[in-house]
Design an enzyme around this catalytic site. Structure first.
Site, PDB file in Angstrom:
ATOM      1  CE  LYS A  12      -3.930   0.514   0.850  1.00 14.28           C
ATOM      2  NZ  LYS A  12      -5.144  -0.044  -0.290  1.00 14.28           N
ATOM      3  CB  THR A  57      -2.507  -2.959  -0.391  1.00 15.99           C
ATOM      4  OG1 THR A  57      -3.386  -2.662  -1.172  1.00 15.99           O
ATOM      5  CG2 THR A  57      -1.684  -4.033  -1.187  1.00 15.99           C
ATOM      6  CG  HIS A 246      21.220  26.406 -14.618  1.00 15.72           C
ATOM      7  ND1 HIS A 246      23.104  25.931 -14.556  1.00 15.72           N
ATOM      8  CD2 HIS A 246      21.131  24.967 -15.282  1.00 15.72           C
ATOM      9  CE1 HIS A 246      23.751  25.053 -14.930  1.00 15.72           C
ATOM     10  NE2 HIS A 246      22.440  23.803 -15.294  1.00 15.72           N
TER      11      HIS A 246
END
Length: 297
Positions: A12, A57, A246
């Protein structure tokens, strides 16, 4: 030609779990995102749909919430160990478990000059992470952080690099350096003061970023990693990932305005991506420590 089932796991992912301690007038909060994955002889579930060995799950999710109450959350590393040990020791036929946790930080609201007992503001810094694996190769804990945004306005250079017919980047000895650091470090022990070590690892990496006269972001990552390994013998290795955020000086000369590295355009993409693994010589084998599940920690 035979077709075979390779490595597999199931669990899960991303159960959002908030634990509030209310046993005193001053409450405490831990805010987690928990992913679980179980490993073992689950081939039949894939090949024939046989679920007889599959712990749902949903049950894994419920266990995380129940343990948040019954075991508590002193640190995300210890909470992950509690869950993983339970699944492996108490649930047949589970042979291995992987728990990945993100933690979101909160800070207390200041009301009339004092910290409020039960109100918080979400902190906007990094996300703390932990990945715990328990299985045949032993118990492994990986601490970490991600999205730690760092910027320094000088103290960074980039010159002397290889160039060819497509190179347009000018050399510089004074630039802005910024990144959103993703760092993971593998412990060689589970007897660790988790919160204290986490705080010190972060402090050491920030110090190196700030104080090193950096000739390249690669050099900065090396100094971050070596500083941590020198200070913490319980850490075996670090894996660092740093996008180079940058900042380019904006051309104001066309308007007759001088720009002495004071006004920049911040480019979000494309970006350089610098990665490094820094390992202690003779470090114990990593086993399944780096075998991910949801990949969030």
């Amino acid at each position: 030609m035979a077709i075979i089932l390779g490595d597999h796991q199931y669990g899960k992912a991303e159960s959002r779990l908030v634990r509030i301690y209310r046993d005193s007038p001053r409450h405490e909060i831990r805010d987690l995102n928990v992913s679980t994955a179980l490993r073992g002889p689950f081939e039949a579930a894939y090949l024939t749909g046989d679920q007889s060995k599959v712990l749902p799950t949903d049950t894994q999710k419920n266990t995380a919430y129940a343990f948040a109450k019954s075991k508590g959350i002193e640190s995300i590393e210890e909470f992950g160990l509690d869950l993983a040990r339970h699944f492996v020791a108490d649930i047949d036929p589970v042979e291995g478990a992987r728990i990945e946790i993100e933690e979101y930080a909160w800070e207390r609201a200041i009301v009339d000059g004092a910290e409020h007992d039960h109100t918080w503001l979400r902190k906007g810094q990094e996300i703390r992470t932990a990945a715990v694996t328990v299985g045949a190769s032993g118990e492994h804990v990986i601490g970490g952080l991600k999205d730690l945004v760092l910027l320094k306005s000088t103290g960074s250079e980039f010159a002397g690099f290889l160039s060819d017919e497509f190179t347009t980047l000018p050399e510089t000895h004074d630039r802005v350096m910024a990144t959103a650091l993703d760092a993971k470090w593998r412990y060689s022990s589970t007897a660790v003061a988790w919160d204290e070590v986490y705080a010190d690892v972060k402090k050491l990496m920030v110090k190196q970023f700030a104080t090193l006269q950096s000739l390249a972001l690669q050099q900065t990552l090396w100094h971050m990693g070596t500083a941590v390994l020198e200070a913490h013998p319980e850490i075996a290795e670090l894996r660092l990932k740093a996008p180079n955020k940058h900042h380019f000086a904006y051309d104001l000369g066309r308007f007759g305005i001088d720009n002495n590295n004071e006004v920049f355009t911040a480019a979000d993409r494309p970006y350089g991506l610098i990665e490094a693994t820094i390992t202690r010589d003779g470090a114990p084998d990593s086993g399944d420590a780096w075998r991910a599940s949801a990949g969030l920690a």
